[in-house]
Design an enzyme around this catalytic site. Structure first.
Site, PDB file in Angstrom:
ATOM      1  N   HIS A 181      -9.933  -9.576  43.975  1.00  0.00           N
ATOM      2  CA  HIS A 181      -8.621  -9.068  44.495  1.00  0.00           C
ATOM      3  C   HIS A 181      -7.891 -10.277  44.833  1.00  0.00           C
ATOM      4  CE1 HIS A 181      -6.905  -6.408  47.619  1.00  0.00           C
ATOM      5  NE2 HIS A 181      -6.247  -7.618  47.918  1.00  0.00           N
ATOM      6  N   CYS A 182      -6.491 -10.432  44.453  1.00  0.00           N
ATOM      7  CA  CYS A 182      -5.787 -11.366  44.389  1.00  0.00           C
ATOM      8  C   CYS A 182      -4.745 -11.250  45.543  1.00  0.00           C
ATOM      9  CB  CYS A 182      -5.008 -11.135  43.094  1.00  0.00           C
ATOM     10  SG  CYS A 182      -3.699 -12.693  42.938  1.00  0.00           S
TER      11      CYS A 182
END
Ligand SMILES: [Zn+2]
Ligand SMILES: [Zn+2]
Length: 354
Positions: A181-182
């Site tokens: 997850h960025c």
């Protein structure tokens, strides 16, 4: 483990038998020990599971920490995105208002053409890939029942998980071929936007390195001018000069720092793509490799098609011209496959003839 009336009765009888065997060692009356054993069994039945292992215990203890981090990351998602947009825009504004007039007045026509062409191509690639990485859905497993093969069941969604799918605590759902997850994208990186994420990192690194190398002499001049000013207050130092020098220093420090940090991240992802694995699979494959090696066998990643073929699959290169049209130019083509089932030899079928 499933609880049923029969198994509970059997356990109670076993407990009673054990208590009878230990009667000589304990002075407490049998009926008290029976109640105590029953209460213990009752408490254990509230949390006991045959699936409990060290990972589950670790997850349970640190669950409040994970939930807090997930909540903060989710909440700050838009803040990080705004930060990326503002910082990138500030460098673009400096390039247009401060550097471009300097280039046009002092450089030769060949250098002017190079800076204008390269700078604009790099800017378009950064903007395109950032927008697509943030806006493209990473891909989710279907919620309706179908006959698709799956490898496990998600404990959080209580839904079948196809191969390479993992649960994201921040998005609170399963993601196809999840990488991570960025927070800088406020989006998960998965099957459908992995290429956009990597290309954004690559072109942002190239842009930062370009600004850092091109602005090195300007930075040294600005730094020396400010140093001289503070040491000897003699030379005339106008507000315009001061702002110019500080702007150059800001640009050089920011692009150099981001270039090094993002460059390291991009290299790391390049190594993973060469091996045909995601960030999550890197840890899973390392564990699996150790386990298989102990058994005297060699572990093989089933999604590794060979270094060059991994890159072709990743970028969707099916013929030579695609290296230009799909890698070096903005392209919105879909990745290979649907992210649900994984063809073992996609490369042989589609990509080997290149
Ligand atoms: Zn899930
Ligand atoms: Zn996510």
């Amino acid at each position: 483990m499933r609880w049923c009336p029969g198994s509970v009765l059997h356990l109670l009888r076993t407990v009673r038998f054990q208590l009878c065997c230990r009667r000589g060692k304990n002075r407490l009356p049998l009926w008290i020990r029976e109640i105590w054993a029953y209460v213990r069994l009752l408490v254990q039945s509230l949390y006991f599971s045959s699936l409990t292992d060290s990972d589950v215990v670790f997850d349970s203890i640190f669950e409040p920490v994970f939930v807090t981090v997930d909540y903060v990351t989710r909440w700050f998602g838009m803040v990080f995105v705004c930060l990326v947009v503002i910082l990138t825009s500030s460098i673009v504004v400096i390039a247009y208002l401060v550097l471009l007039p300097l280039v046009l007045n002092t450089y030769s026509p060949a250098w002017i053409a190079w800076h204008i062409c390269y700078g604009h191509w790099n800017l378009v690639m950064i903007a395109f890939h950032y927008y697509k990485a943030a806006k493209t859905s990473p891909g989710y497993p279907p919620t309706e029942r179908n006959n698709r093969p799956f490898v496990s069941v998600c404990k959080k969604c209580i839904m079948p998980k196809p191969a390479r799918t993992h649960h994201c605590g921040i998005c609170n759902r399963c993601i196809l071929k999840m990488d991570h997850h960025c927070p800088w994208l406020n989006n998960c990186v998965g099957h459908f936007n992995h290429r956009y994420f990597f290309s954004f990192c690559l072109f942002m690194t190239l842009g930062c390195v370009y600004c850092s190398i091109s602005g090195r002499n300007l930075f040294l001049d600005a730094y020396n001018a400010i140093e001289t000013k503070y040491q000897t207050s003699a030379p005339p130092y106008t507000f315009k000069d001061k702002m110019f020098h500080k702007t150059i220093i800001y640009m050089w420090v920011l692009t150099s720092t981001v270039g090094v940090a993002l460059g390291a991240l991009t290299m790391w992802h390049a190594v993973l793509i060469s091996r045909g694995e995601t960030s999550i699979e890197k840890h899973i494959n390392s564990k699996e490799r150790q386990r298989i090696t102990k058994c005297g066998k060699v572990y093989k990643n089933p999604f590794n098609y060979g270094r060059l073929n991994n890159w072709k699959v990743f970028f969707g290169v099916e013929k030579r011209s695609h290296w230009v049209t799909r890698v070096l130019l903005p392209s919105g083509h879909a990745p290979h496959g649907d992210g649900l089932t994984w063809d073992i030899f996609p490369v042989k079928k589609h990509l080997i003839p290149v």
